[in-house]
Write a protein that holds these residues in place. Structure first.
Motif, short mmCIF file in Angstrom:
data_model
loop_
_atom_site.label_atom_id
_atom_site.label_comp_id
_atom_site.label_asym_id
_atom_site.label_seq_id
_atom_site.Cartn_x
_atom_site.Cartn_y
_atom_site.Cartn_z
N GLN A 403 18.60 -14.17 25.58
CA GLN A 403 17.48 -15.09 25.78
C GLN A 403 17.02 -15.10 27.24
N GLU A 404 17.99 -15.05 28.16
CA GLU A 404 17.62 -15.16 29.58
C GLU A 404 16.78 -13.99 30.07
N PRO A 405 17.17 -12.74 29.83
CA PRO A 405 16.28 -11.65 30.27
C PRO A 405 14.92 -11.69 29.59
N LEU A 406 14.89 -12.15 28.34
CA LEU A 406 13.59 -12.26 27.66
C LEU A 406 12.72 -13.32 28.33
N ARG A 407 13.34 -14.44 28.72
CA ARG A 407 12.57 -15.47 29.44
C ARG A 407 12.01 -14.91 30.75
N GLN A 408 12.83 -14.12 31.45
CA GLN A 408 12.37 -13.54 32.70
C GLN A 408 11.20 -12.57 32.46
N VAL A 409 11.32 -11.73 31.42
CA VAL A 409 10.23 -10.80 31.11
C VAL A 409 8.96 -11.58 30.82
N ALA A 410 9.05 -12.63 29.98
CA ALA A 410 7.87 -13.41 29.63
C ALA A 410 7.28 -14.07 30.87
N THR A 411 8.15 -14.60 31.76
CA THR A 411 7.65 -15.28 32.96
C THR A 411 6.89 -14.33 33.87
N TYR A 412 7.48 -13.14 34.12
CA TYR A 412 6.82 -12.20 35.04
C TYR A 412 5.54 -11.61 34.44
N VAL A 413 5.52 -11.39 33.13
CA VAL A 413 4.29 -10.89 32.51
C VAL A 413 3.18 -11.93 32.64
N GLN A 414 3.54 -13.22 32.43
CA GLN A 414 2.52 -14.27 32.55
C GLN A 414 2.06 -14.42 34.00
N MET A 415 2.97 -14.21 34.97
CA MET A 415 2.57 -14.25 36.38
C MET A 415 1.60 -13.11 36.69
N LEU A 416 1.86 -11.93 36.08
CA LEU A 416 0.92 -10.81 36.26
C LEU A 416 -0.47 -11.19 35.75
N GLU A 417 -0.51 -11.88 34.60
CA GLU A 417 -1.80 -12.24 34.03
C GLU A 417 -2.54 -13.23 34.94
N ARG A 418 -1.79 -14.22 35.48
CA ARG A 418 -2.46 -15.21 36.35
C ARG A 418 -2.94 -14.59 37.65
N ARG A 419 -2.12 -13.69 38.23
CA ARG A 419 -2.49 -13.14 39.54
C ARG A 419 -3.53 -12.02 39.43
N TYR A 420 -3.37 -11.16 38.46
CA TYR A 420 -4.25 -10.00 38.41
C TYR A 420 -5.23 -10.03 37.23
N GLY A 421 -5.20 -11.14 36.47
CA GLY A 421 -6.12 -11.24 35.35
C GLY A 421 -7.57 -11.01 35.71
N PRO A 422 -8.07 -11.63 36.81
CA PRO A 422 -9.49 -11.47 37.14
C PRO A 422 -9.91 -10.03 37.41
N VAL A 423 -8.94 -9.17 37.86
CA VAL A 423 -9.33 -7.80 38.18
C VAL A 423 -9.06 -6.84 37.02
N LEU A 424 -8.47 -7.37 35.94
CA LEU A 424 -8.18 -6.51 34.78
C LEU A 424 -9.33 -6.57 33.79
N ASP A 425 -9.54 -5.48 33.10
CA ASP A 425 -10.55 -5.51 32.05
C ASP A 425 -9.92 -6.13 30.79
N GLN A 426 -10.71 -6.19 29.72
CA GLN A 426 -10.24 -6.85 28.50
C GLN A 426 -9.01 -6.15 27.92
N ASP A 427 -9.00 -4.81 27.98
CA ASP A 427 -7.84 -4.09 27.47
C ASP A 427 -6.57 -4.48 28.22
N GLY A 428 -6.66 -4.61 29.54
CA GLY A 428 -5.49 -4.98 30.32
C GLY A 428 -4.98 -6.36 29.94
N ARG A 429 -5.93 -7.31 29.78
CA ARG A 429 -5.50 -8.66 29.37
C ARG A 429 -4.88 -8.64 27.97
N ASP A 430 -5.42 -7.81 27.07
CA ASP A 430 -4.85 -7.72 25.72
C ASP A 430 -3.44 -7.15 25.77
N PHE A 431 -3.23 -6.15 26.64
CA PHE A 431 -1.90 -5.55 26.74
C PHE A 431 -0.87 -6.59 27.19
N ILE A 432 -1.27 -7.40 28.17
CA ILE A 432 -0.36 -8.45 28.65
C ILE A 432 -0.05 -9.44 27.53
#
Length: 610
Positions: A403-432
């Motif tokens: 559970q713990e490594p999965l929580r970390q993966v989910a946290t960092y992926v969501q941080m990627l979305e918040r920080r780099y979401g504006p510069v990603l196209d729709q495909d990038g946001r869908d991948f996240i």
């Protein structure tokens, strides 16, 4: 003429006793086998019953109830409706069944009217054995036999044309065969003995007794009687005595021959002993004890054949057999054969009258192989238990630690979305988003895997539960979803059951989740829960009006990882119904589904009555 009537009646009595006791003791053979081996499969029971019953036409059926529910009957053909009978729900049979269970002894009931028609005798023998190896013995099963009285009496020759007697048989003051008026005709009478009871049989010659002319004149009667006695004493006494003795010996030899044949052909070892010494042994006893012939065992002290560790126990058991009909239930003992081997046997004993003296009838079943097999089975079970414990520990640790490594993966992926979401196209946001959804699904999967593994390992003891309040709590936890879908849950008055409260709540929660998840689009969910009694269980029906399940998938939906819809259509993990089945089976019940596509589904499951 009276002596001849006694002789004829003696032969008839011997025939009836031989036939009746031969059939009644069949329950003890089956009981000893169950005591040694535990619950029999249907095939094992059928084989044993067929060997014991053989060509006995008087046996209507032989049955075994585990607990209080009749599970096995031989012959099965024609008796199918009896399977599943719970004696506790049958007021006519339960009193005698309860008496048998509480006394721990064979109880014979009858003659009485049979459900199948006719008059019969029912004998029931309880089986007492440890519920766990080495544990205390307790009631386990009940072996019963139904004997047709008419057929039994016909086999004994009571209706043969050359009997030459009018007969009546009485028990507990009631005549159940023949004319009760016969008892007023100065009849000859004898007792018919069997385990737990006695019948009395009466007879007079078919032509009646000779007329009592000599009673009409006292003087003539005295003179005539004196002359008759004098002549008889001087002229005919020797011939009469020889004739009487010859017929009596013939009758005794015939009776002994029947009993010896019955005992010799029995599949169990049978020994009669009196005052601690053996007076009879059958063929199986000779084989079991490695003797050459019965003479090797005759007059041998019984304790010489027992391992010294069991001398005190057996002495106490024999001391308790004080009157005919007293019984000592099967007990596993060690015997020492004549060639020095030590073998295991289950031995049941009962007190009988032999030649006017109290003796003991011992029935032994060789369990040497089953003891070895039981030890091997227990070793395998212990290994399996250790493997299961290790697997449960691994599963629990894996579901928790991942559970713990999965929580970390989910946290960092969501941080990627918040920080780099504006510069990603729709495909990038869908991948996240796909990555986040995958992590969430994996966490649910691990959670349900842990629940599945802990159903049996972490279950609480079963206790009396009210299902209604548990269902109300489950409904309240789904209030938001029900309001959103416009759904409703109704239920009939629900009975109490024996169960684990946490697991029963999980069962109902999973079924409700399933019903709401697979409801039809645009159709408000309607769910109904009801229950009906089925013997020792309650059958619950959990009915919904959802999308239904095609017939080819109805047996597989309870397997782990089974999902009929992709993740894009449903958020299920494939564990929900598998957990339901595991919970129901842990409670001793079964679960299945009845459904048609677009017609809804009904999940049926059984739970033990409280």
């Amino acid at each position: 003429m009276r002596t001849e009537t006694v002789e004829r009646l003696g032969r008839i009595r011997a025939n009836i006793e031989s036939t009746l006791n031969g059939s009644l003791t069949l329950t003890q053979g089956v009981a000893a086998t169950i005591h040694a081996h535990g619950q029999l499969t249907d095939a094992e029971f059928a084989t044993i019953a067929e060997q014991l019953v053989g060509s006995r036409r008087d046996v209507r059926n032989l049955g075994v109830a585990y607990g209080t529910v009749l599970r096995q009957v031989y012959p099965r053909l024609g008796n199918e409706s009896a399977i599943g009978l719970d004696y506790r729900q049958n007021p006519k049979q339960w009193p005698k069944v309860e008496q048998t269970i509480q006394s721990g002894k064979t109880v014979v009931d009858g003659p009485l009217p049979l459900v199948q028609g006719g008059i019969g005798v029912i004998s029931r023998t309880p089986v007492v054995r440890p519920s766990t190896p080495g544990g205390p013995a307790s009631y386990f099963a009940l072996v019963s036999i139904v004997i047709d009285l008419s057929t039994l009496l016909d086999q004994a020759g009571i209706s043969a044309p050359d009997v030459g007697l009018n007969l009546a048989i009485q028990t507990n003051g009631q005549v159940f065969h023949g004319d009760s008026k016969l008892l007023e005709q100065n009849p000859v009478e004898l007792d018919i003995s069997f385990p737990g009871g006695v019948w009395r049989i009466y007879a007079v010659p078919a032509s009646g007794w000779p007329s009592d002319w000599w009673r009409q004149d006292p003087v003539i009667s005295m003179i005539g009687l004196a002359l008759i006695l004098a002549v008889a004493a001087t002229s005919f006494y020797a011939a009469f005595a020889w004739r009487h003795r010859t017929r009596l010996y013939e009758s005794l030899r015939e009776s002994e021959s029947r009993y010896r044949h019955l005992l010799d052909t029995a599949p169990a070892a049978i020994v009669l002993h009196r005052q601690g010494r053996i007076i009879f042994s059958n063929r199986e006893a000779v084989r079991l004890m490695a003797a050459h012939d019965p003479e090797d065992l005759l007059d041998r002290p019984v304790l010489d054949l027992l391992h010294p560790d069991y001398h005190s126990v057996v002495t106490d058991r024999l001391a308790a057999l004080k009157a005919p009909g007293d019984e000592a239930p099967p007990l596993r003992q060690k015997l020492i054969t004549l060639d020095g081997r030590v073998i295991d046997a289950d031995i049941a004993s009962s007190a009988v009258m032999i030649g006017g003296e109290l003796a003991v009838l011992a029935i032994a079943i060789d369990t040497t192989r089953s003891v070895r097999a039981e030890a091997q089975r227990q070793a395998i079970l212990d290994d399996l238990q250790r493997s299961n414990d290790e697997l449960r520990q691994f599963t629990s640790a894996a579901s928790h630690d991942l559970q713990e490594p999965l929580r970390q993966v989910a946290t960092y992926v969501q941080m990627l979305e918040r920080r780099y979401g504006p510069v990603l196209d729709q495909d990038g946001r869908d991948f996240i988003q796909y990555a986040v959804d995958g992590v969430i699904h994996m966490r649910r999967l691990l959670h349900d895997l842990g629940l599945y593994a802990q159903v049996k390992a972490a279950g609480a003891p079963l206790k009396r539960l009210e299902i209604g309040p548990i269902l109300d709590r489950v409904r309240e936890s789904h209030d938001d979803q029900l309001r959103r879908l416009g759904g409703r849950i109704d239920h009939d008055p629900l009975p109490p059951v024996m169960g684990d409260e946490g697991q029963i709540q999980q069962l109902l929660n999973n079924l409700l989740d399933n019903a709401l998840r697979y409801s039809r689009i645009g159709v408000p969910p309607r769910i109904n829960v009801s229950a009906i009694r089925q013997g020792a269980f309650w059958l619950f029906r959990f009915r919904d009006n959802g999308i239904g399940i095609a017939p080819e998938y109805q047996s597989s939906i309870f397997d782990v990882f089974t999902r009929l819809h992709g993740i894009s259509q449903s958020q299920g993990t494939g564990f929900g119904l598998a957990i339901c089945r595991r919970i129901v089976e842990r409670h001793g019940g079964q679960i299945w589904v009845e459904s048609e596509p677009d017609q809804g589904s009904t999940f049926l499951f059984t739970l033990p009555t409280a």
